[in-house]
Structure formats: C-alpha cells, structure tokens
Design an enzyme around this catalytic site. Structure first.
Site, mmCIF file in Angstrom:
data_model
loop_
_atom_site.group_PDB
_atom_site.id
_atom_site.type_symbol
_atom_site.label_atom_id
_atom_site.label_comp_id
_atom_site.label_asym_id
_atom_site.label_seq_id
_atom_site.Cartn_x
_atom_site.Cartn_y
_atom_site.Cartn_z
ATOM 1 N N LYS A 1 0.799 -1.236 0.000
ATOM 2 C CA LYS A 1 0.000 0.000 0.000
ATOM 3 C C LYS A 1 0.832 1.286 0.000
ATOM 4 O O LYS A 1 0.351 2.325 -0.419
ATOM 5 C CB LYS A 1 -0.928 0.029 1.225
ATOM 6 C CG LYS A 1 -2.108 -0.906 1.106
ATOM 7 C CD LYS A 1 -3.022 -0.739 2.313
ATOM 8 C CE LYS A 1 -4.203 -1.695 2.208
ATOM 9 N NZ LYS A 1 -5.216 -1.417 3.225
ATOM 10 N N ASP B 1 -9.966 2.891 1.575
ATOM 11 C CA ASP B 1 -10.088 2.473 2.988
ATOM 12 C C ASP B 1 -10.630 3.656 3.777
ATOM 13 O O ASP B 1 -11.484 3.499 4.655
ATOM 14 C CB ASP B 1 -8.709 2.098 3.568
ATOM 15 C CG ASP B 1 -8.198 0.780 3.010
ATOM 16 O OD1 ASP B 1 -9.020 -0.089 2.678
ATOM 17 O OD2 ASP B 1 -6.967 0.629 2.904
#
Ligand code: ATR
Length: 475
Positions: free
Chosen positions: A268, A304
């Site tokens: 990420k 997210d």
C-alpha cells in the site's frame, strides 16, 4: 477405475474437454472411459520425471497411449522426450508437452520450436512461474504460436495464465474438478473457472482488474468484484495477483492495459511511487489501496478512508454528520492514519489514543488533533468511538479495547476488525443502545468505492455484502 469414471462424469457437467490422467488410475482401461464419455477426451500417462505418477515400464506407458488413440481418444498427450516413440496415432491429435516444475526456462520459445519439429498437432508448455511477470512471456508465446498451443504457468503466481490463457490464444486451460483434486500446482476449480472468472467469456474486449497482494490466496476481493462485474453485465475480470516486486509489476503489466487494481498488504505504501498521479490527500495518508487507469495514466486513491467514512456517516444522517462531533480513535497504525485523516477532513474533533503513546503523538501531530494514552478514554467526552487497533480480533475474541460502561446510548461505535464480524466491542455497544458500524461495513464500502471509481456507475452493494458475509462465515 470406478472413482475415475465417477470423476469424469462429474467433470463432464462443467468441462468442454476432459483429460484422463491414466497415471492416477490403477489398471487404467481406455475403452471404459470412451464408452462412458460425453465430451472429447485427452489421454495422458505422465511419468514421474515429468511431474506425473507413472513409475513403470516405458514401453507399456507408450503402448497404453497408442491404444487410447486407436480406440478413439480425441487427443493423446506425450512428453517432448518421448514424442518420437508414439509413431502412428490414427485420428487422435498428438499433444506434445513440456513441463518445468522449477521455473520458466530461458529458452521457452526454442522449446516450443522443438515441439513443433517433433510433429505435434498441439504444443503444450507448462512451466512454474516464480514471478508474476513470467505470465507475460507465456502470453507473448501464445500470441505468436503458429500451431495450436496450450501455454500455462503453474503455481500461485501463474493462476492468471489459467484464467487469461484462452483469451490470449491458448487452445484450452486446465481446471480441477474440486479443491484438493489438483494434478498441478495452481489449478483453479472448474466451478470458479466458469462462474467466478467466466473464462469462456473472456475476449479481446474484456477489461482487466486485479488485487496486488502477497500473499493473495485468502483475499476476498476476487469473489466480491467478479460477482459485481457479472451482476452488472460488465465484460471485465478481476484477478488475484501475487506480486513480490510492485514496481516491476506495475511497469510490466502496462502491456496488458490493466484498467484498475486493488492494492493490499504489503504494497500500500510502495505502490505510490509508481503512480502517475496521487492527490495530496492520499499523499498525506501515506498509503493507497486503489489504482484507476485513466487513459493510460495510473491514478492512486484510498478507499479504505472513504469506505470507512461512508460506513460511519451512513448511520449518522444529515449533510455533514461528523462536523464538530467528538470522535475518539483507538490506535495509531496504518488503518488509523487513513481513517483519522478522513475524520479530520470531515470536521470531526478527533482525539487519538494508543498503547504506544509516541505513535499517537506523531500521528496526531501530522493530522492536527488531540492525542493521549489508552487510559485517558474514561475522561473523554465522545459522540463517536472508533477502534482501529487489532484488539478483539480472532482468536482473542474475548478482548475489547473499551470497557462496556463507557458505551452510552446513542453513541456511534465503529470497529475496523471484521473477524469476527461482530466483535465483543460491537456486541456490548449494541446491548447498550449504541449505533454500531462493523469492519464488514468498512470492507464492503471500500470495495463499493473501488467499483464506482473503476466503472463510473453504481455498485451492487447488497450482493457485494452477501459475498463478504458468506466468505467470512465460512459458507
Ligand atoms: P493496521 O495497518 O491494521 O492498522 P498496525 O499498523 O500494525 O495495523 O496497527 C495496529 C494498531 O493496533 C496499533 O495502534 C497497535 O498499537 P501499538 O502502536 O501500541 O502497537 C494496536 N494494537 C495492537 N495490539 C494491541 C493491544 N493488545 N492493545 C492495544 N493496542 C494494540
């Protein structure tokens, strides 16, 4: 023979062609298979040296294949080193195969040429992928092949070759009847080949997506996004991509014109360096989980953050539900960063509490909010409590990050943990009249936000939630 015939019958319901692995059967009888067959048959009698189970006499092995051909098998498969020994094979087409269970050989193209020279009707190359980029070389070979060719990469890194291979020109792809019945590493169950990845529907127009992860086997994302594409009638497939080197992967896979990625652990952060565009908000968070290909430019997003906020705000109502609310967030890790920046951007009055206080202080300094140790919790006024620590996660499900007596009626309580789906924190919060938001809600919403970024349309949220719940409850 009884078990093999039963498997053939079961496979006939889903497969277009059935491979009979004589080397897996005691005293195989080709005629019995032909008598019961409803689909074209491939006869294969693989010796141990090529990854099979046959250990007996070589002449008897070849003889069984000759017999299968004479009796009416549609294809017989023999290895490159024994192709010449087959001799006459009647109407049956001869598959000449090469296996490498270690790696992709440097001379893959030369091996293919040798197979053609050996008189193959069909060439088959199955090599172990040690890097996801090995698949690209196999795809190039398939596109250039001048005789019908089956090309696939084995292993977890090679799964995409089994899914995309036919669309790239592979004569066929091998699926397994069921999990646990694989005859080579990386085989995908036939049900998933047809229903999940829709291998038979992939064509030149199919848009390609996938999840970049390592490991990737337990990712729920392929199940969620493939179901969503299918429900919306979108010609797209979503692939599990086991990636070791994310920079190399992103560069090399531009050749496939991938339209979007989900990105997860451990990539990420690193993936941000290979994007063409990442907006300042995502740079502040310092991690991203979504890539959108906009006319060849790769753009990074963080759903997210948006997914968690959407889930939380959806239970609060109003235009700016978090504005001026007292929000306490437990945790100062990666998930906390994404959610904390989001809460701050929405005008929430944020306090970060963490076991390691220095981490709370650092993150709060970046975001611009209050911070403290976990034991400050009873002293704080709060409208919203967010747990972004791993406390309460399987297997320590009796743990909770906040004592029940602090949970008051009407408070919003969110838990990023989704395994179990209802944590002790959420159970106690519900018992005390709080409004609860689960990690499942966040997970579904981050996937919904990805789907919307990729397609520009509405996501089938109910279906996506069903898929997640089904997976998490082990059904
Ligand atoms: P993620 O990327 O999922 O957020 P992480 O970055 O490892 O994971 O963050 C885990 C968070 O859970 C941290 O805030 C961690 O606290 P520390 O910073 O003190 O490590 C918190 N955490 C994990 N186990 C904990 C426990 N037993 N008690 C309290 N906090 C815990």
């Amino acid at each position: 023979m009884d078990a093999a015939l039963a498997d053939m019958k079961a496979a006939s319901k889903a497969a277009d062609v059935i491979e009979i692995r004589f080397d897996y059967v005691d005293a195989p009888e080709p005629k019995a298979f032909l008598d019961a067959a409803t689909k074209p048959l491939i006869g294969t009698h693989r010796p141990v040296r090529e990854g099979g189970r046959y250990e007996g006499d070589e002449e008897q092995r070849i003889d069984l294949l000759r017999r299968a051909a004479a009796l009416g098998f549609d294809y017989i498969d023999t290895e490159l080193d024994s192709a010449e020994r087959i001799g006459e094979h009647g109407e049956a087409k001869l598959i000449v195969s090469y296996h490498n269970f270690e790696r992709m050989p440097d001379d893959l193209e030369a091996v293919h040429a040798r197979i053609v020279d050996a008189g193959a009707d069909v060439a088959k190359l199955a090599v172990m992928a040690t890097d996801i980029c090995d698949n690209l070389r196999m795809f190039d070979l398939l596109r250039a092949a001048e005789i019908p060719t089956i090309g696939l990469c084995m292993g977890e890194e090679g799964v995409i070759s089994r899914i995309l291979g036919p669309g790239m020109g592979s004569l066929l792809s091998f699926g397994t009847l069921d999990t646990g019945k694989e005859s080579a590493p990386g085989q995908v169950p036939i049900g998933d080949m047809r229903e999940l990845y829709r291998v038979n529907e992939i064509d030149g127009e199919t848009r390609l997506y996938g999840v970049i992860a390592n490991p990737v086997a337990h990712s729920m994302s392929p199940a969620i996004h493939n179901a969503a594409f299918r429900a919306k009638g979108i010609n797209a497939v979503y692939l599990p991509l086991k990636v070791a080197d994310v920079r190399r992967f992103v560069q090399e896979f531009k050749r496939l014109d991938m339209q979007g990625y989900s990105v997860t652990i451990p990539h990420k952060v690193d993936v941000m360096d290979v994007m063409d565009e990442v907006d300042q908000f995502v740079r502040d968070i310092g991690a991203m989980n979504t890539v959108v290909n906009r006319d060849g430019r790769l753009c990074g997003y963080n759903t997210d953050c948006t997914g968690a906020l959407r889930a939380i705000e959806s239970v609060m109502g109003g235009d700016a539900p978090l504005q001026d609310k007292h929000v306490v967030m437990l945790g100062a890790g990666g998930t906390s960063r994404a959610i904390g920046y989001g809460v701050k951007a929405r005008g929430g009055r944020l306090t970060i509490l963490n076991r390691t206080v220095a981490k709370a202080e650092r993150l709060a300094g970046e975001i611009g909010c209050e911070w403290g140790p976990l034991d400050r919790l009873p002293k704080l006024q709060m409208d919203v409590l967010l747990n972004t620590t791993s406390v309460g996660m399987h297997p320590k499900m009796e743990d909770t990050p906040a004592p029940a007596e602090l949970l008051r009626e009407g408070m919003v309580v969110f838990d990023a943990v989704y395994n179990p789906m209802e944590t002790r924190l959420l159970r106690e919060a519900a018992e005390r009249g709080c409004v609860t938001v689960s990690g499942v809600d966040m997970f579904v919403n981050q996937a919904v936000a990805q789907f919307e970024l990729w397609t520009g349309g509405d996501a089938p949220e109910g279906l996506m939630r069903e898929v997640v719940i089904k997976r998490l409850s082990g059904r």
